[in-house]
Design a protein around this motif. Sequence first.
Motif, PDB file in Angstrom:
ATOM      1  N   GLN A 233       0.802  -1.059   0.009  1.00 53.56           N
ATOM      2  CA  GLN A 233       0.215  -0.010  -0.097  1.00 53.56           C
ATOM      3  C   GLN A 233       0.777   1.172   0.034  1.00 53.56           C
ATOM      4  OE1 GLN A 233      -3.405  -0.091  -0.187  1.00 53.56           O
ATOM      5  NE2 GLN A 233      -3.676  -2.563   0.199  1.00 53.56           N
ATOM      6  N   ILE A 234       0.708   2.007  -1.365  1.00 51.89           N
ATOM      7  CA  ILE A 234       1.579   3.279  -1.079  1.00 51.89           C
ATOM      8  C   ILE A 234       0.550   4.525  -1.268  1.00 51.89           C
ATOM      9  CG2 ILE A 234       3.303   4.767  -2.605  1.00 51.89           C
ATOM     10  CD1 ILE A 234       4.229   1.971  -3.334  1.00 51.89           C
ATOM     11  N   GLU A 235       0.732   5.493  -0.559  1.00 45.67           N
ATOM     12  CA  GLU A 235      -0.338   6.786  -0.586  1.00 45.67           C
ATOM     13  C   GLU A 235       0.859   8.025  -0.782  1.00 45.67           C
ATOM     14  OE1 GLU A 235      -2.990   6.775   2.722  1.00 45.67           O
ATOM     15  OE2 GLU A 235      -4.168   5.108   1.866  1.00 45.67           O
ATOM     16  N   GLY A 236       0.188   8.977  -1.532  1.00 41.79           N
ATOM     17  CA  GLY A 236       1.292  10.284  -1.268  1.00 41.79           C
ATOM     18  C   GLY A 236       0.549  11.163  -2.038  1.00 41.79           C
ATOM     19  N   SER A 237       1.275  12.079  -2.613  1.00 40.00           N
ATOM     20  CA  SER A 237       0.345  13.476  -3.398  1.00 40.00           C
ATOM     21  C   SER A 237       1.323  13.922  -4.510  1.00 40.00           C
ATOM     22  CB  SER A 237       0.276  14.692  -2.165  1.00 40.00           C
ATOM     23  OG  SER A 237       1.561  15.148  -1.903  1.00 40.00           O
ATOM     24  N   TYR A 238       1.110  14.534  -5.521  1.00 43.55           N
ATOM     25  CA  TYR A 238       1.753  15.045  -6.479  1.00 43.55           C
ATOM     26  C   TYR A 238       1.044  16.310  -7.152  1.00 43.55           C
ATOM     27  CZ  TYR A 238      -2.002  13.510  -9.842  1.00 43.55           C
ATOM     28  OH  TYR A 238      -3.508  13.578 -10.263  1.00 43.55           O
ATOM     29  N   ARG A 239       1.783  16.909  -7.705  1.00 48.85           N
ATOM     30  CA  ARG A 239       1.453  18.183  -8.234  1.00 48.85           C
ATOM     31  C   ARG A 239       2.082  18.358  -9.979  1.00 48.85           C
ATOM     32  NH1 ARG A 239       3.536  23.070  -8.489  1.00 48.85           N
ATOM     33  NH2 ARG A 239       5.062  22.305  -7.151  1.00 48.85           N
ATOM     34  N   THR A 240       1.432  18.450 -11.014  1.00 43.45           N
ATOM     35  CA  THR A 240       1.779  18.964 -12.191  1.00 43.45           C
ATOM     36  C   THR A 240       0.826  19.559 -13.112  1.00 43.45           C
ATOM     37  OG1 THR A 240       2.879  17.797 -14.100  1.00 43.45           O
ATOM     38  CG2 THR A 240       1.276  16.434 -12.990  1.00 43.45           C
ATOM     39  N   ALA A 241       1.544  20.169 -14.163  1.00 47.70           N
ATOM     40  CA  ALA A 241       0.733  21.072 -14.874  1.00 47.70           C
ATOM     41  C   ALA A 241       0.817  20.381 -16.472  1.00 47.70           C
ATOM     42  CB  ALA A 241       0.893  22.449 -14.834  1.00 47.70           C
ATOM     43  N   VAL A 242       1.421  19.413 -16.528  1.00 49.03           N
ATOM     44  CA  VAL A 242       1.930  18.776 -17.911  1.00 49.03           C
ATOM     45  C   VAL A 242       0.784  17.733 -18.029  1.00 49.03           C
ATOM     46  CG1 VAL A 242       3.472  17.436 -19.337  1.00 49.03           C
ATOM     47  CG2 VAL A 242       4.317  19.232 -17.645  1.00 49.03           C
ATOM     48  N   SER A 243      -0.101  17.945 -19.152  1.00 51.37           N
ATOM     49  CA  SER A 243      -1.207  17.073 -19.216  1.00 51.37           C
ATOM     50  C   SER A 243      -0.871  15.696 -19.660  1.00 51.37           C
ATOM     51  CB  SER A 243      -2.126  17.757 -20.655  1.00 51.37           C
ATOM     52  OG  SER A 243      -1.155  17.870 -21.756  1.00 51.37           O
ATOM     53  N   THR A 244       0.376  15.397 -20.124  1.00 48.36           N
ATOM     54  CA  THR A 244       0.677  14.079 -20.494  1.00 48.36           C
ATOM     55  C   THR A 244       1.610  13.535 -19.452  1.00 48.36           C
ATOM     56  OG1 THR A 244       2.623  14.772 -21.272  1.00 48.36           O
ATOM     57  CG2 THR A 244       1.117  14.901 -22.849  1.00 48.36           C
ATOM     58  N   ALA A 245       1.496  14.211 -18.238  1.00 48.57           N
ATOM     59  CA  ALA A 245       2.442  13.755 -17.150  1.00 48.57           C
ATOM     60  C   ALA A 245       1.623  12.043 -16.673  1.00 48.57           C
ATOM     61  CB  ALA A 245       2.249  14.315 -16.050  1.00 48.57           C
ATOM     62  N   SER A 246       2.614  11.070 -16.333  1.00 48.77           N
ATOM     63  CA  SER A 246       2.330   9.867 -15.772  1.00 48.77           C
ATOM     64  C   SER A 246       3.099   9.568 -14.270  1.00 48.77           C
ATOM     65  CB  SER A 246       2.739   8.731 -16.516  1.00 48.77           C
ATOM     66  OG  SER A 246       4.064   8.591 -16.721  1.00 48.77           O
ATOM     67  N   LEU A 247       2.070   8.949 -13.675  1.00 49.08           N
ATOM     68  CA  LEU A 247       2.664   8.633 -12.270  1.00 49.08           C
ATOM     69  C   LEU A 247       2.350   7.075 -12.079  1.00 49.08           C
ATOM     70  CD1 LEU A 247       3.600   9.548  -9.431  1.00 49.08           C
ATOM     71  CD2 LEU A 247       1.248  10.006  -8.654  1.00 49.08           C
ATOM     72  N   VAL A 248       3.528   6.538 -11.779  1.00 48.31           N
ATOM     73  CA  VAL A 248       3.405   5.054 -11.787  1.00 48.31           C
ATOM     74  C   VAL A 248       4.217   4.529 -10.699  1.00 48.31           C
ATOM     75  CG1 VAL A 248       2.583   4.667 -14.258  1.00 48.31           C
ATOM     76  CG2 VAL A 248       5.231   4.648 -13.502  1.00 48.31           C
ATOM     77  N   VAL A 249       3.835   3.227 -10.229  1.00 50.38           N
ATOM     78  CA  VAL A 249       4.638   2.504  -9.286  1.00 50.38           C
ATOM     79  C   VAL A 249       5.236   1.411 -10.040  1.00 50.38           C
ATOM     80  CG1 VAL A 249       4.725   0.847  -7.297  1.00 50.38           C
ATOM     81  CG2 VAL A 249       3.259   2.890  -7.417  1.00 50.38           C
ATOM     82  N   LYS A 250       6.767   1.117 -10.003  1.00 48.68           N
ATOM     83  CA  LYS A 250       7.448   0.267 -10.681  1.00 48.68           C
ATOM     84  C   LYS A 250       8.175  -0.759  -9.535  1.00 48.68           C
ATOM     85  CE  LYS A 250       8.388   2.757 -14.664  1.00 48.68           C
ATOM     86  NZ  LYS A 250       9.492   3.506 -15.656  1.00 48.68           N
ATOM     87  N   ALA A 251       7.862  -2.087  -9.586  1.00 46.41           N
ATOM     88  CA  ALA A 251       8.466  -2.952  -8.875  1.00 46.41           C
ATOM     89  C   ALA A 251       8.836  -4.270  -9.893  1.00 46.41           C
ATOM     90  CB  ALA A 251       7.511  -3.481  -7.631  1.00 46.41           C
ATOM     91  N   GLY A 252      10.302  -4.294 -10.097  1.00 48.20           N
ATOM     92  CA  GLY A 252      10.500  -5.529 -10.903  1.00 48.20           C
ATOM     93  C   GLY A 252       9.908  -5.304 -12.255  1.00 48.20           C
ATOM     94  N   THR A 253       9.238  -6.194 -12.972  1.00 47.87           N
ATOM     95  CA  THR A 253       8.437  -6.123 -14.137  1.00 47.87           C
ATOM     96  C   THR A 253       7.220  -5.581 -14.335  1.00 47.87           C
ATOM     97  OG1 THR A 253       7.873  -8.046 -14.253  1.00 47.87           O
ATOM     98  CG2 THR A 253      10.006  -7.914 -15.183  1.00 47.87           C
ATOM     99  N   TYR A 254       6.852  -5.136 -12.960  1.00 48.60           N
ATOM    100  CA  TYR A 254       5.420  -4.705 -12.709  1.00 48.60           C
ATOM    101  C   TYR A 254       5.399  -3.112 -12.931  1.00 48.60           C
ATOM    102  CZ  TYR A 254       1.153  -3.110 -10.418  1.00 48.60           C
ATOM    103  OH  TYR A 254       0.198  -2.608  -9.936  1.00 48.60           O
ATOM    104  N   VAL A 255       4.336  -2.653 -13.501  1.00 49.03           N
ATOM    105  CA  VAL A 255       4.236  -1.303 -13.603  1.00 49.03           C
ATOM    106  C   VAL A 255       2.772  -1.132 -13.485  1.00 49.03           C
ATOM    107  CG1 VAL A 255       4.350   0.828 -15.266  1.00 49.03           C
ATOM    108  CG2 VAL A 255       6.020  -1.114 -15.143  1.00 49.03           C
TER     109      VAL A 255
END
Length: 507
Positions: A233-255
Amino acid sequence: MAFSDSTAGKVRSKLGDVNRQKENQQTWKPLSVGASVYMSDRVRTGTESEVIFGLPDGSVVSIAENAEMVIADLFEKDGVFRTKLDIKKGHVGFDVKKLSEKSSFEFKTGTATAAIRGTKGFIGGEKGFVGSLKEGKLEITSTKSGRKFSIGAGETALGRDSLVVLKLATSGSPSLAKALAKVTEDSTLSIDQIVEAAKVADSTVAAKENAPLDEESMKVSSVSSVVCSGGLQIEGSYRTAVSTASLVVKAGTYVSENLATSTDGKTHTFSVSVPVTDENKLWTLTSADVVLTAGEKVVTETVSYTADKSCAEVNTRPAQIRFSSYDSLRCVANVAVSGLEDDAAIFSVDVDGTPKTHESLTRNALKRAKLSEGVHEYVFSAVDMAKNKVELNKKLGCFPPRKFNVQILGKKREVVSNPPGTPKGYDKIVKTVQFTVRVPGGDPSVLYKVVVKQNSRIILEESLNQIQALDYQVPVELVRKGVNKIEVEVTHKSGYIVKAQKVYEVF
């Protein structure tokens, strides 16, 4: 070229509302990450939604929000690919690898078609057309006029009845595609107004994509350091104005899917649950990365975790036990215990329901079990750290070479005469041969065969399960005026043989 082998693309990631309609079907069904897409499939996206496909030739196609596309052609034969995508609504991004000479990759919109040899950008338009390249070359043919022309890296073609080619700083950018989508569809705008709107959009997108991205743009506020039920379980916050932005979690081959659901420059929260199991091999890792990508800027935060291998939701695969070999004379059985990679288990052997041995295993192993003499029910079991249990049941015999004897009752040699007063015509003399087989433990199951012969002729033969007792009474009809030799031969399952005999002389 005749194509006969249809192929499939695969969903790499999705955001929001993404659905697929199969050919000749009326219903739309949700499309999930990892799903395959085939020729004639129709895919559509909702507001603030997106889906990215990987195609067999190595190309990547992304369908933006509020768009609809049909996979018109998707074939491969002998390393030659043919792909044709029909854009019914909205726009589609693409990153097409360099194609072989005979391969083809085409887009069709409501106003034009475009052929690609290997390039990156976007294309779309239902009432108006927009095609834009970050790199490569695009061959465009107007549906109405049939006019053909091409654009290259950093160029954007847009319009309706006629197309204008512009040099724009953000050509090929998905953010520019989103900004121009409404412009080309607005039938009230003249071509000059479309051009002016495109230039304004280019400046706006460039300003946003080049805006500085600081470390506070993404922050992990909590993480389940010990993983059991519910995953990581991961929780947090982000801020971006770039419409193409992506926020992902990567662990090994998992995305994970894109967690950046809003790109308005304001602070938003995110929450994700990453499955950590022995099935996906994530239970051997100790960290995962949370990655925010906005334009050319990337912010990464690494979180540490430990998979609780005693948790049933993490450790889902039990060990495996396989019967390997068995020797009844040496009284040993070999079993292979596997499936213990990065796990541990207690290996036990029960005999007739009574525990005999147990030991701890921390890796795959070939275990040798000592068998008890005789025939017994064995249960070989392994219980891993999460209490997953596997059992192997076997009925096995142990027959070590053992001396035993056969005792025939009475004298070894008897003389028999015809009983007085025997009626005329009744010429038979019958005797009963009694003998006992004496084996250690008194268990007849250790015997393989019991044979009784009279003058070399078999008169009784029992083997294996037929042997139910150790005491025998065998009626024998004696031959008159001669010698009757009775031979008893008993074979142990170890191969040891004991013989005994008795002789009747009849006058």
